[in-house]
Design a protein around this motif. Structure first.
Motif, PDB file in Angstrom:
ATOM      1  N   PRO A 287       0.807  -1.218   0.000  1.00 59.22           N
ATOM      2  CA  PRO A 287       0.000   0.000   0.000  1.00 59.22           C
ATOM      3  C   PRO A 287       0.847   1.279   0.000  1.00 59.22           C
ATOM      4  O   PRO A 287       0.465   2.293  -0.591  1.00 59.22           O
ATOM      5  N   VAL A 288       2.015   1.215   0.629  1.00 63.21           N
ATOM      6  CA  VAL A 288       2.897   2.382   0.659  1.00 63.21           C
ATOM      7  C   VAL A 288       3.438   2.659  -0.745  1.00 63.21           C
ATOM      8  O   VAL A 288       3.482   3.801  -1.199  1.00 63.21           O
ATOM      9  N   ARG A 289       3.818   1.594  -1.453  1.00 64.10           N
ATOM     10  CA  ARG A 289       4.305   1.737  -2.829  1.00 64.10           C
ATOM     11  C   ARG A 289       3.199   2.296  -3.728  1.00 64.10           C
ATOM     12  O   ARG A 289       3.449   3.137  -4.596  1.00 64.10           O
ATOM     13  N   PHE A 290       1.957   1.840  -3.524  1.00 65.29           N
ATOM     14  CA  PHE A 290       0.830   2.350  -4.307  1.00 65.29           C
ATOM     15  C   PHE A 290       0.652   3.849  -4.081  1.00 65.29           C
ATOM     16  O   PHE A 290       0.464   4.613  -5.027  1.00 65.29           O
ATOM     17  N   TRP A 291       0.723   4.275  -2.809  1.00 67.21           N
ATOM     18  CA  TRP A 291       0.600   5.702  -2.500  1.00 67.21           C
ATOM     19  C   TRP A 291       1.703   6.489  -3.197  1.00 67.21           C
ATOM     20  O   TRP A 291       1.445   7.551  -3.763  1.00 67.21           O
ATOM     21  N   LEU A 292       2.920   5.977  -3.140  1.00 66.62           N
ATOM     22  CA  LEU A 292       4.042   6.672  -3.780  1.00 66.62           C
ATOM     23  C   LEU A 292       3.813   6.830  -5.271  1.00 66.62           C
ATOM     24  O   LEU A 292       4.018   7.917  -5.833  1.00 66.62           O
ATOM     25  N   THR A 293       3.384   5.778  -5.931  1.00 65.59           N
ATOM     26  CA  THR A 293       3.142   5.827  -7.376  1.00 65.59           C
ATOM     27  C   THR A 293       2.058   6.842  -7.714  1.00 65.59           C
ATOM     28  O   THR A 293       2.232   7.687  -8.603  1.00 65.59           O
ATOM     29  N   VAL A 294       0.953   6.771  -7.009  1.00 64.76           N
ATOM     30  CA  VAL A 294      -0.165   7.679  -7.284  1.00 64.76           C
ATOM     31  C   VAL A 294       0.229   9.124  -7.010  1.00 64.76           C
ATOM     32  O   VAL A 294      -0.052  10.025  -7.815  1.00 64.76           O
ATOM     33  N   PHE A 295       0.925   9.376  -5.915  1.00 65.84           N
ATOM     34  CA  PHE A 295       1.215  10.757  -5.555  1.00 65.84           C
ATOM     35  C   PHE A 295       2.353  11.371  -6.365  1.00 65.84           C
ATOM     36  O   PHE A 295       2.421  12.592  -6.492  1.00 65.84           O
ATOM     37  N   VAL A 296       3.209  10.563  -6.947  1.00 72.12           N
ATOM     38  CA  VAL A 296       4.179  11.121  -7.902  1.00 72.12           C
ATOM     39  C   VAL A 296       3.436  11.593  -9.144  1.00 72.12           C
ATOM     40  O   VAL A 296       3.733  12.670  -9.685  1.00 72.12           O
ATOM     41  N   ILE A 297       2.454  10.827  -9.583  1.00 72.16           N
ATOM     42  CA  ILE A 297       1.634  11.236 -10.728  1.00 72.16           C
ATOM     43  C   ILE A 297       0.829  12.489 -10.378  1.00 72.16           C
ATOM     44  O   ILE A 297       0.738  13.428 -11.173  1.00 72.16           O
ATOM     45  N   ILE A 298       0.240  12.518  -9.182  1.00 77.20           N
ATOM     46  CA  ILE A 298      -0.519  13.697  -8.740  1.00 77.20           C
ATOM     47  C   ILE A 298       0.395  14.924  -8.667  1.00 77.20           C
ATOM     48  O   ILE A 298       0.003  16.020  -9.075  1.00 77.20           O
ATOM     49  N   LEU A 299       1.615  14.745  -8.159  1.00 69.99           N
ATOM     50  CA  LEU A 299       2.572  15.854  -8.108  1.00 69.99           C
ATOM     51  C   LEU A 299       2.833  16.399  -9.503  1.00 69.99           C
ATOM     52  O   LEU A 299       2.832  17.617  -9.711  1.00 69.99           O
TER      53      LEU A 299
ATOM     54  N   ILE B 175       6.341  12.964  -0.151  1.00 69.03           N
ATOM     55  CA  ILE B 175       6.836  11.863  -0.982  1.00 69.03           C
ATOM     56  C   ILE B 175       8.201  11.405  -0.488  1.00 69.03           C
ATOM     57  O   ILE B 175       8.483  10.200  -0.432  1.00 69.03           O
ATOM     58  N   MET B 176       9.048  12.336  -0.088  1.00 67.91           N
ATOM     59  CA  MET B 176      10.371  11.957   0.419  1.00 67.91           C
ATOM     60  C   MET B 176      10.248  11.169   1.731  1.00 67.91           C
ATOM     61  O   MET B 176      10.959  10.178   1.935  1.00 67.91           O
ATOM     62  N   VAL B 177       9.356  11.583   2.619  1.00 66.41           N
ATOM     63  CA  VAL B 177       9.168  10.878   3.893  1.00 66.41           C
ATOM     64  C   VAL B 177       8.590   9.481   3.658  1.00 66.41           C
ATOM     65  O   VAL B 177       9.076   8.490   4.210  1.00 66.41           O
ATOM     66  N   VAL B 178       7.570   9.398   2.816  1.00 69.09           N
ATOM     67  CA  VAL B 178       6.939   8.103   2.558  1.00 69.09           C
ATOM     68  C   VAL B 178       7.920   7.182   1.821  1.00 69.09           C
ATOM     69  O   VAL B 178       7.962   5.980   2.084  1.00 69.09           O
ATOM     70  N   HIS B 179       8.724   7.731   0.942  1.00 68.17           N
ATOM     71  CA  HIS B 179       9.738   6.921   0.265  1.00 68.17           C
ATOM     72  C   HIS B 179      10.747   6.368   1.273  1.00 68.17           C
ATOM     73  O   HIS B 179      11.160   5.204   1.169  1.00 68.17           O
ATOM     74  N   SER B 180      11.135   7.169   2.235  1.00 69.69           N
ATOM     75  CA  SER B 180      12.041   6.691   3.281  1.00 69.69           C
ATOM     76  C   SER B 180      11.402   5.570   4.094  1.00 69.69           C
ATOM     77  O   SER B 180      12.058   4.577   4.433  1.00 69.69           O
TER      78      SER B 180
END
Length: 147
Positions: free
Chosen positions: A79-91, A126-131
């Motif tokens: 789920p964390v990877r999914f959030w990262l993918t979606v929010f990079v697109i949103i960014l 995104i940086m925090v969630v990626h960490s």
């Protein structure tokens, strides 16, 4: 790994939980209150593409934020990877929409400030969630019981 703590004092999982709640509230608030005007697109109802784009962005933001809450609580990397993918697109979409808004609409300085604040907070999030994702991945690699 970029960060070991969120905001210099919170654990990464707690920081991800707070980030997810913030963006969940933000996207739900955008969806509920700004039917004609969004922060990134002015006069949304006059542009057919804008309503579709904002509905997609807000819906995916809500879904992925709920998944990040689950991923942060249960310490699951999927789920964390999914959030990262979606929010990079949103960014990416938010940056493009902010540039279009500045060039075409000439918004007041307060609106530009809000847009820049949201983009900067999204980059930091995104940086925090990626960490956090990297720490979860590293923990899975170090686990001697995984096949």
């Amino acid at each position: 790994m970029l960060f070991k703590k969120c905001c210099f004092f919170l654990a990464l999982d707690s920081g991800c939980f707070i980030i997810a709640l913030f963006f969940l509230c933000f996207h739900m608030g955008e969806m509920i209150t700004h039917s004609n005007d969004c922060i990134f697109v002015k006069n949304t109802s006059e542009k057919s593409w804008a309503a579709i784009l904002m509905a997609g962005i807000l819906t995916m933001g809500i879904i992925s934020s709920c998944l990040l809450i689950y991923g942060a609580k249960k310490r699951r990397p999927g789920p964390v990877r999914f959030w990262l993918t979606v929010f990079v697109i949103i960014l990416f979409f938010y940056i493009v929409l902010a540039i279009i808004d500045i060039v075409i609409e000439s918004p007041p300085p307060a609106a530009i400030f809000v847009q820049v604040f949201i983009i900067v907070s999204l980059i930091y999030s995104i940086m925090v969630v990626h960490s956090f994702y990297k720490s979860l991945s590293r923990a899975d690699d170090d686990d001697p019981y995984t096949p």
